[in-house]
Design a protein around this motif. Structure first.
Motif, PDB file in Angstrom:
ATOM      1  N   HIS A 219     -15.750  37.276 -26.103  1.00  0.00           N
ATOM      2  CA  HIS A 219     -14.915  36.071 -25.469  1.00  0.00           C
ATOM      3  C   HIS A 219     -15.721  34.854 -25.724  1.00  0.00           C
ATOM      4  O   HIS A 219     -15.442  33.908 -25.047  1.00  0.00           O
ATOM      5  CB  HIS A 219     -14.599  36.308 -23.915  1.00  0.00           C
ATOM      6  N   GLY A 220     -16.791  34.966 -26.438  1.00  0.00           N
ATOM      7  CA  GLY A 220     -17.376  33.930 -26.942  1.00  0.00           C
ATOM      8  C   GLY A 220     -18.300  33.288 -25.854  1.00  0.00           C
ATOM      9  O   GLY A 220     -18.863  32.063 -25.757  1.00  0.00           O
ATOM     10  N   VAL A 221     -18.817  34.140 -24.835  1.00  0.00           N
ATOM     11  CA  VAL A 221     -19.586  33.742 -23.662  1.00  0.00           C
ATOM     12  C   VAL A 221     -21.011  34.748 -23.865  1.00  0.00           C
ATOM     13  O   VAL A 221     -20.824  35.613 -24.609  1.00  0.00           O
ATOM     14  CB  VAL A 221     -19.105  33.751 -22.427  1.00  0.00           C
ATOM     15  N   GLU A 222     -21.831  34.418 -23.175  1.00  0.00           N
ATOM     16  CA  GLU A 222     -22.955  35.086 -23.228  1.00  0.00           C
ATOM     17  C   GLU A 222     -22.989  36.685 -22.698  1.00  0.00           C
ATOM     18  O   GLU A 222     -23.662  37.609 -23.458  1.00  0.00           O
ATOM     19  CB  GLU A 222     -24.254  34.491 -22.338  1.00  0.00           C
ATOM     20  N   ALA A 223     -22.459  36.915 -21.485  1.00  0.00           N
ATOM     21  CA  ALA A 223     -22.137  38.144 -21.048  1.00  0.00           C
ATOM     22  C   ALA A 223     -20.873  38.399 -20.135  1.00  0.00           C
ATOM     23  O   ALA A 223     -20.418  37.259 -19.428  1.00  0.00           O
ATOM     24  CB  ALA A 223     -23.431  38.484 -20.277  1.00  0.00           C
ATOM     25  N   GLY A 224     -20.670  39.518 -19.903  1.00  0.00           N
ATOM     26  CA  GLY A 224     -19.261  39.641 -19.165  1.00  0.00           C
ATOM     27  C   GLY A 224     -19.258  40.896 -18.502  1.00  0.00           C
ATOM     28  O   GLY A 224     -19.929  42.062 -18.725  1.00  0.00           O
ATOM     29  N   GLU A 225     -18.201  41.045 -17.549  1.00  0.00           N
ATOM     30  CA  GLU A 225     -18.096  42.274 -16.956  1.00  0.00           C
ATOM     31  C   GLU A 225     -16.797  42.585 -16.674  1.00  0.00           C
ATOM     32  O   GLU A 225     -15.729  41.798 -16.437  1.00  0.00           O
ATOM     33  CB  GLU A 225     -18.758  42.576 -15.430  1.00  0.00           C
ATOM     34  N   LEU A 226     -16.249  44.143 -16.988  1.00  0.00           N
ATOM     35  CA  LEU A 226     -14.963  44.499 -16.875  1.00  0.00           C
ATOM     36  C   LEU A 226     -14.354  44.461 -15.504  1.00  0.00           C
ATOM     37  O   LEU A 226     -14.952  45.140 -14.721  1.00  0.00           O
ATOM     38  CB  LEU A 226     -14.586  45.729 -17.687  1.00  0.00           C
TER      39      LEU A 226
END
Length: 261
Positions: A219-226
């Protein structure tokens, strides 16, 4: 637990079966919420013991407190339900419902689904959390809940637990929480559980980090969580939600389209 509503009302409570469940799955989201000014709590249903490398529950609980400090959460509670023998029963539902009535969160995070080849406590925890949210708002049942006032949780959100959870992206209501700037805190919180992740298990940290980076960078960001919402997510501004502000605006288009003098 007494029958006085806590003055430390929480915006969010995350529920796990064992200490370290929440950190592995959504530690970054909780840390990010804290930086945004929200009051955040964690409820561990069991102490997670016994485990092979831990000398006892006191050590595991100390690790949990350290992890909470790293994430910056405001309250951490252990309901002391039996590890390895955790079941969705009436007593467990009421115990968790009391916490929701006392701390009155707007949002409750809970485990999303079964974890094959891992602890069946996770599946039981999901059902206990679902029931606790429901029990929290039931009227005419005050004596069962120490006369704590009823409380309606506004939104329940599920978090997949485990490293095979990418399949959950296909579920209706699945979305990615941006944890940019909080990935290091998440990893450090997981590392706080030295009894669970001793030398030789460094791959766990790499798995946690790589999954977060994949979800974020998609999604174009550093990191994510589902995360998974039980119902489709409502959006009232599609451009604000999914577009890039300031790009290809009507004003820019008019300037580009204007005839040259």
């Amino acid at each position: 637990m007494n029958n006085v509503v806590s003055s430390q009302r929480l915006d969010v409570i995350a529920v796990g079966a064992h200490p370290d469940d929440v950190e592995i799955a959504i530690g970054g989201t909780l840390a990010r919420l804290v930086t945004q000014g929200y009051r955040v709590g964690i409820v561990d249903l069991t102490d997670g013991e016994p485990t092979p490398n831990s000398p006892g529950p006191e050590v595991r609980l100390a690790e949990a407190e350290r992890a909470a400090e790293i994430l910056g959460v405001h309250v951490r509670i252990n309901l002391e339900l039996p590890n390895r023998k955790l079941f969705d029963n009436y007593e467990s539902r009421v115990a968790l419902g009391k916490v929701f009535r006392q701390y009155r969160p707007s949002i409750v995070f809970g485990i999303a689904e079964k974890t094959p080849m891992a602890s069946p406590d996770h599946w039981q925890a999901m059902q206990i959390t679902d029931a606790g949210v429901f029990y929290s708002r039931l009227t005419k049942w005050d004596p069962e809940f120490d006369n704590l006032p009823v409380h309606t949780v506004k939104q329940q959100i599920w978090y997949p637990l485990g490293f095979g959870s990418m399949k959950s992206t296909e579920q209706p209501g699945a979305f990615v929480s941006d944890i940019s700037g909080c990935l290091e805190q998440k990893i450090e919180a997981v590392k706080a559980y030295q009894t669970q992740f001793p030398p030789g298990k460094e791959r766990v940290f790499h798995l946690v980090e790589s999954q977060a980076r994949l979800l974020g960078q998609t999604h174009g960001v550093e990191a994510g969580e589902l995360l998974v919402s039980p119902k489709p997510i409502m959006v009232n501004d599609v451009v604000e939600m999914f577009g890039e502000p300031g790009r290809d605006t009507g004003e820019e288009f008019q300037q580009q389209a204007a005839p040259k003098p």
